[in-house]
Design a protein around this motif. Sequence first.
Motif, PDB file in Angstrom:
ATOM      1  N   LYS A 106      66.256  68.257  15.089  1.00 41.29           N
ATOM      2  CA  LYS A 106      67.218  68.069  13.918  1.00 41.29           C
ATOM      3  C   LYS A 106      68.005  66.655  13.699  1.00 41.29           C
ATOM      4  O   LYS A 106      68.497  66.517  12.649  1.00 41.29           O
ATOM      5  N   LYS A 107      68.027  65.980  14.873  1.00 45.54           N
ATOM      6  CA  LYS A 107      69.260  64.930  14.873  1.00 45.54           C
ATOM      7  C   LYS A 107      68.628  63.690  15.783  1.00 45.54           C
ATOM      8  O   LYS A 107      67.611  64.142  16.620  1.00 45.54           O
ATOM      9  N   ASP A 162      71.646  62.869  11.163  1.00 41.66           N
ATOM     10  CA  ASP A 162      70.820  64.244  10.668  1.00 41.66           C
ATOM     11  C   ASP A 162      69.252  63.768  10.311  1.00 41.66           C
ATOM     12  O   ASP A 162      69.245  62.381   9.747  1.00 41.66           O
ATOM     13  N   THR A 200      75.382  60.075  15.853  1.00 42.53           N
ATOM     14  CA  THR A 200      74.483  61.056  15.739  1.00 42.53           C
ATOM     15  C   THR A 200      74.123  60.989  14.326  1.00 42.53           C
ATOM     16  O   THR A 200      74.814  60.679  13.539  1.00 42.53           O
TER      17      THR A 200
END
Length: 428
Positions: A419-420, A61, A59
């Motif tokens: 957000k990710k 950010d 993942t």
Amino acid sequence: MGTIQMPGLRSFAPCLPAVLLVSSFAHADWPKWRGPDDSGSIAVGTFPQQLTASETAWTADLPGKGCSTPIVWQNQILVTAPIDGQDAILAFDQSGKPRWQTSFDQETAGKHRNGSGCNASPITDGSGVFVYFKSGMLAAVNLDGTNRWQTDLVKRFGPDNRYWDHGTSPVLTKNHVIMARMHEGDSWLAAFDKKTGELAWKVARNYTVPKESDQCYTTPIVMQHNGREVVLVWGAEHLTMHDAADGSVVWSCGGFNPEQNKLWPAIANPVIIGEMAVICFGRNDRGIPRMFGVRLTGSGDVTETNHVWVRNDISSFVPSPVAYKGKVYLVRDKGQIECIDPATGKTVWSDRFPKHRTSYYASPLIASDLLYAPREDGTVFVASVANDQFQLLSENEFEQPVIGSPVPDGNRILIRGEKKLFCLTDEK
């Protein structure tokens, strides 16, 4: 199944396609929003059926809220997101590590809860990357993120008067980057030199239509028609083809709203199979669906001859349909799924995801018989559509809104959350 009218079906001959999509990219690359051939699908590869923690390769950010779809070119993943209040594009390598980021001018934030200043998706030709933002910034950068050129279309051509947030992404012809603005006011299609940003041509695209029907959020499609490169544009109740060299209209089709219904903006993009364009229109979200099959042959005004079929029982308001293995797939706004024959408009099969009050805003992806469909709340469903049968395989929670479309990257799936950025794989 509801009503299907077929005013021109007797003259439809699904032989060699008269319209060929431009596609010169390898399957490993996903250079624009709906993929290299604008279908929203890929037929080869092995992709994950579960999108859980055990399948998460990495993942990354994201620095701010954006609703655009990532693109993939060779060893880079490119996505737009605001950085410290400025429009920006970011590059990640295929392990999720940041490579570079380039910022532009002040961000203009979105109005809708699912909107942002970064709704439009980037596009690349393998030399440059082209981006557009709600602020009006149209820009080109090189593949290492260095600036090539930028221009502010709001300052040059006036404000964007759409009620909701800009959604139209740039598209590329052989020589130009193309932008469309279809809104309340002077609407136009414009071409800019890919290398310099200089305006090559700009043509008006104005039609008298009922209230809000001039508000359009669709993205043009670049294709071949009668031996020439054209730009196909859907909006303001008209489907038009423009010569890529000068913007002149070479083909047009109207007749999509004979009852003059109001509040019918164009949001879902058309999808093309062979010589047929399938167009979602109306207000599926309000129980007034319309879906059309239009033959993309001939020249001039083809309104009276090229409408092949119309349905008034199914459509999609926001999610765009997918073309895959000769059929068209819809994930409708409340999770109903429809597989149709594009030649006739008839349903092959229909099903649905579990009922829920939340709507679908992202456009779905089909990757090697797997349908990926994000719901607004961040639930992403995976289903098999192999052998003309629907089988729900998994329901996956990402715990943040997902508005961008899923993207294949090799045998992995990219999911862009608010957000990710997530990368999922079943490779162990």
